[in-house]
Design an enzyme around this catalytic site. Structure first.
Site, PDB file in Angstrom:
ATOM      1  CB  SER A  19      -0.918  -0.011   1.227  1.00 43.50           C
ATOM      2  OG  SER A  19      -0.151  -0.167   2.427  1.00 43.50           O
ATOM      3  CD  GLU A  21       1.550   8.333   5.055  1.00 43.92           C
ATOM      4  OE1 GLU A  21       1.341   7.480   5.931  1.00 43.92           O
ATOM      5  OE2 GLU A  21       2.375   9.267   5.175  1.00 43.92           O
ATOM      6  CE1 TYR A  53      -8.947  14.279   9.222  1.00 39.99           C
ATOM      7  CE2 TYR A  53      -8.013  15.296  11.177  1.00 39.99           C
ATOM      8  CZ  TYR A  53      -9.108  15.044  10.372  1.00 39.99           C
ATOM      9  OH  TYR A  53     -10.335  15.534  10.707  1.00 39.99           O
ATOM     10  CB  ALA A  55      -0.072  18.604  13.103  1.00 41.53           C
ATOM     11  CG  HIS A  81      -4.227   9.079   8.016  1.00 41.01           C
ATOM     12  ND1 HIS A  81      -2.949   9.350   8.457  1.00 41.01           N
ATOM     13  CD2 HIS A  81      -4.106   8.039   7.159  1.00 41.01           C
ATOM     14  CE1 HIS A  81      -2.093   8.510   7.892  1.00 41.01           C
ATOM     15  NE2 HIS A  81      -2.776   7.717   7.085  1.00 41.01           N
ATOM     16  N   GLY A 112      -3.404  11.897  17.305  1.00 42.82           N
ATOM     17  CA  GLY A 112      -2.955  13.081  16.586  1.00 42.82           C
ATOM     18  C   GLY A 112      -2.004  13.942  17.393  1.00 42.82           C
ATOM     19  CG  ASP A 113       1.758  14.368  16.361  1.00 43.00           C
ATOM     20  OD1 ASP A 113       1.793  13.667  17.383  1.00 43.00           O
ATOM     21  OD2 ASP A 113       2.285  14.033  15.275  1.00 43.00           O
ATOM     22  CB  ALA A 132      -5.691   6.361  19.749  1.00 42.07           C
ATOM     23  CG  HIS A 156       3.568   7.667  21.258  1.00 45.43           C
ATOM     24  ND1 HIS A 156       3.761   8.910  21.832  1.00 45.43           N
ATOM     25  CD2 HIS A 156       2.616   7.854  20.292  1.00 45.43           C
ATOM     26  CE1 HIS A 156       2.983   9.801  21.256  1.00 45.43           C
ATOM     27  NE2 HIS A 156       2.287   9.191  20.313  1.00 45.43           N
ATOM     28  CG  ASP A 165       4.553   2.483  23.147  1.00 46.22           C
ATOM     29  OD1 ASP A 165       4.267   3.683  23.015  1.00 46.22           O
ATOM     30  OD2 ASP A 165       4.691   1.701  22.196  1.00 46.22           O
ATOM     31  CE  LYS A 172      -2.924   2.442  19.685  1.00 46.52           C
ATOM     32  NZ  LYS A 172      -1.996   3.308  18.903  1.00 46.52           N
ATOM     33  CG  PHE A 223      10.386  13.553   7.493  1.00 41.77           C
ATOM     34  CD1 PHE A 223       9.727  14.760   7.622  1.00 41.77           C
ATOM     35  CD2 PHE A 223      10.424  12.959   6.243  1.00 41.77           C
ATOM     36  CE1 PHE A 223       9.113  15.377   6.546  1.00 41.77           C
ATOM     37  CE2 PHE A 223       9.809  13.562   5.155  1.00 41.77           C
ATOM     38  CZ  PHE A 223       9.162  14.773   5.302  1.00 41.77           C
ATOM     39  CG  HIS A 272       1.456   2.174   4.485  1.00 48.96           C
ATOM     40  ND1 HIS A 272       0.454   2.136   3.541  1.00 48.96           N
ATOM     41  CD2 HIS A 272       1.377   3.402   5.076  1.00 48.96           C
ATOM     42  CE1 HIS A 272      -0.212   3.290   3.566  1.00 48.96           C
ATOM     43  NE2 HIS A 272       0.336   4.071   4.477  1.00 48.96           N
TER      44      HIS A 272
END
Length: 310
Positions: A19, A21, A53, A55, A81, A112-113, A132, A156, A165, A172, A223, A272
């Site tokens: 897949s 992105e 999506y 930030a 997202h 989300g951030d 989440a 995370h 974590d 979730k 990044f 991905h």
């Protein structure tokens, strides 16, 4: 709702799922580039394409618009997202309903951030959600969506330790997540250690590794800073001293190809690819791996085809 070509069913087949992105463009020129990228991806007939999506929900409308258009005007299956930050529960329900109406049957659900500083303090919306796992429950109650969540091979950045974590990840999955996609990473052993920890916790949800082609030193350093990912010293050194973009491209593609091959050889359920809305590096990795032609043949092909809607 049903999802005949959803991520859940494709993963259940037991064959690697490939897949890509993309993110919503901001200018007409960027939009033209994106749609050339999507047509290149469409020719491969991947398992799905995901739409990011911004930030703090900053690209909410553009994300929703793009996901709708891909679902309605291409043969691609879409994973859209959805983040909790910056939205009330009422707004989140409205967005989920809009996705459903457009034929989007898979969502990647994230807390989300923060909008200004991804590493800064996280503040929930006064009428929103804190975790989440709560958003997973909201989506699960809204309909028969395939639900993906994030996984973090290097933990995370906000988790105090690995136990915390893994506990958040398990929460979730218990809330209804069907699969996960990792944050970017550059060392296969980080993925394998995460998988071992999840196995020890009795968590069997498929975790798809995300492949980020590192072709430019400054870009990948930025990044990595935002995501908390570690760039191997050898890779960083080679990129920093690359003679030109062509050499940087080759270095990044070679590293990502080796990483991807090792992941697949050791049982990863798929790959991905982050494209940054350009296919050159991702497609070079795809071809270098010698990946087979995709197995899914769309029921309708061409402009205006609406794929995957019951």
């Amino acid at each position: 709702m049903t999802a005949p070509d959803g991520v859940r069913r494709l993963l259940a087949e037991g064959r690697p799922l490939y897949s890509f992105e993309v993110f919503p463009p901001r200018t007409p020129q960027a939009e033209r580039t994106l749609w050339r990228t999507l047509r290149d991806i469409e020719n491969l007939r991947p398992g799905f394409v995901s739409v990011t999506y911004g930030a703090g929900g900053s690209s909410r409308d553009r994300t929703t618009d793009l996901a709708e258009r891909i679902a309605q005007d291409t043969t691609l299956s879409v994973v859209a997202h959805l983040t909790a930050v910056g939205h009330s529960v009422t707004e989140l329900r409205r967005i989920v309903g809009r996705y459903a109406a457009a034929g989007v049957r898979d969502l990647l659900v994230l807390r989300g951030d923060p909008p200004d500083d991804p590493r800064g303090p996280w503040t929930p919306h006064p009428q929103g959600l804190r975790h989440a796992s709560e958003l997973v429950r909201l989506v699960r109650r809204a309909g028969d969506f395939g639900i993906g969540v994030a996984a973090f091979p290097e933990r995370h950045p906000r988790s105090r330790n690995w136990s915390e974590d893994i506990a958040h990840f398990v929460a979730k999955t218990r809330a209804g997540a069907d699969f996960a996609i990792t944050q970017m990473f550059f060392r296969a052993d980080d993925y394998f250690r995460l998988r071992d920890r999840l196995d020890a916790a009795g968590c069997t949800v498929p975790v798809i590794p995300e492949i980020m082609p590192a072709t430019r030193f400054r870009q990948i350093a930025r990044f990595a800073e935002l995501s908390g990912a570690t760039v191997p010293a050898d890779l960083a050194h080679r990129l920093e001293h690359a003679r030109d973009d062509a050499e940087g491209h080759r270095i990044g593609v070679d590293h990502a190809t080796d990483l991807a091959r090792r992941l697949l050889d050791n049982g990863a359920p798929g790959l991905h690819f982050i494209t940054l809305n350009h296919t050159a590096a991702a497609l070079d990795i795809y071809r270098a791996l010698g990946l087979p032609e995709p197995r899914r043949v769309p029921a309708a092909v061409g402009e205006g085809a609406r794929h995957g809607v019951a």
